[in-house]
Design a protein around this motif. Structure first.
Motif, PDB file in Angstrom:
ATOM      1  N   GLN A  20       0.997  -1.315  -0.038  1.00 28.22           N
ATOM      2  CA  GLN A  20       0.137   0.065  -0.031  1.00 28.22           C
ATOM      3  C   GLN A  20       0.792   1.290  -0.078  1.00 28.22           C
ATOM      4  N   LYS A  21       1.978   1.169   0.688  1.00 25.21           N
ATOM      5  CA  LYS A  21       2.974   2.379   0.918  1.00 25.21           C
ATOM      6  C   LYS A  21       3.492   2.491  -0.482  1.00 25.21           C
ATOM      7  N   CYS A  22       3.817   1.729  -1.176  1.00 24.45           N
ATOM      8  CA  CYS A  22       4.372   1.727  -2.596  1.00 24.45           C
ATOM      9  C   CYS A  22       3.350   2.194  -3.442  1.00 24.45           C
ATOM     10  N   TRP A  23       2.268   1.844  -3.641  1.00 23.57           N
ATOM     11  CA  TRP A  23       1.171   2.048  -4.431  1.00 23.57           C
ATOM     12  C   TRP A  23       0.765   3.629  -4.126  1.00 23.57           C
ATOM     13  N   ASP A  24       0.883   4.039  -2.837  1.00 19.67           N
ATOM     14  CA  ASP A  24       0.394   5.443  -2.569  1.00 19.67           C
ATOM     15  C   ASP A  24       1.352   6.407  -3.115  1.00 19.67           C
ATOM     16  N   SER A  25       2.659   6.009  -2.754  1.00 24.84           N
ATOM     17  CA  SER A  25       3.881   6.878  -3.313  1.00 24.84           C
ATOM     18  C   SER A  25       3.944   6.687  -5.037  1.00 24.84           C
ATOM     19  N   ARG A  26       3.641   5.586  -5.439  1.00 21.84           N
ATOM     20  CA  ARG A  26       3.403   5.675  -7.037  1.00 21.84           C
ATOM     21  C   ARG A  26       2.432   6.773  -7.533  1.00 21.84           C
ATOM     22  N   ASP A  27       1.397   6.586  -6.954  1.00 22.09           N
ATOM     23  CA  ASP A  27       0.107   7.298  -7.368  1.00 22.09           C
ATOM     24  C   ASP A  27       0.562   8.894  -7.146  1.00 22.09           C
ATOM     25  N   ALA A  28       1.080   9.333  -6.019  1.00 25.85           N
ATOM     26  CA  ALA A  28       1.498  10.617  -5.730  1.00 25.85           C
ATOM     27  C   ALA A  28       2.317  11.051  -7.004  1.00 25.85           C
TER      28      ALA A  28
END
Length: 86
Positions: A20-28
Motif C-alpha cells: 500500500q505504501k508503494c502504491w500510494d507513493s507511485r500514485d503521488a
C-alpha cells in the motif's frame, strides 16, 4: 523494508502495508507527472523530486520498472483508442 534486502535469497514478500505504501507513493509521483504533462517517468527533471524519492524508497526496483513501463503502454493505448474511435 525487508523486501529490499541486499541478500536476495533471504527476502520476504512485501506485507500488505508495504504494498500500500508503494502504491500510494507511485500514485503521488504519477499525479505529479500528470500535472507536468510528462508520460515517461524521469522526463520531469527536478519537478517531482520529492515524490520520486518516496516512490523509489517505498517500491522495489522491479516494481518501479514495471509501473513506469505500464504507464507508457497505457498512454499509447489511450492514443490508439482515441484514433480508432474517430
Amino acid at each position: 523494508m525487508s523486501w529490499f534486502s541486499s541478500n536476495p535469497g533471504l527476502e520476504e514478500p512485501p506485507s500488505k502495508q508495504d504494498r500500500q505504501k508503494c502504491w500510494d507513493s507511485r500514485d503521488a509521483y504519477f499525479a505529479c507527472l500528470d500535472r507536468m504533462g510528462v508520460v515517461k517517468a524521469g522526463g520531469e527533471k527536478d519537478a517531482c523530486s520529492g515524490e520520486k524519492k518516496k516512490y523509489e524508497q517505498n517500491c522495489a526496483k522491479s516494481w518501479i520498472d514495471y509501473f513506469n513501463q505500464r504507464r507508457v503502454i497505457a498512454e499509447a493505448q489511450k492514443e490508439r483508442l482515441a484514433q480508432a474511435s474517430k
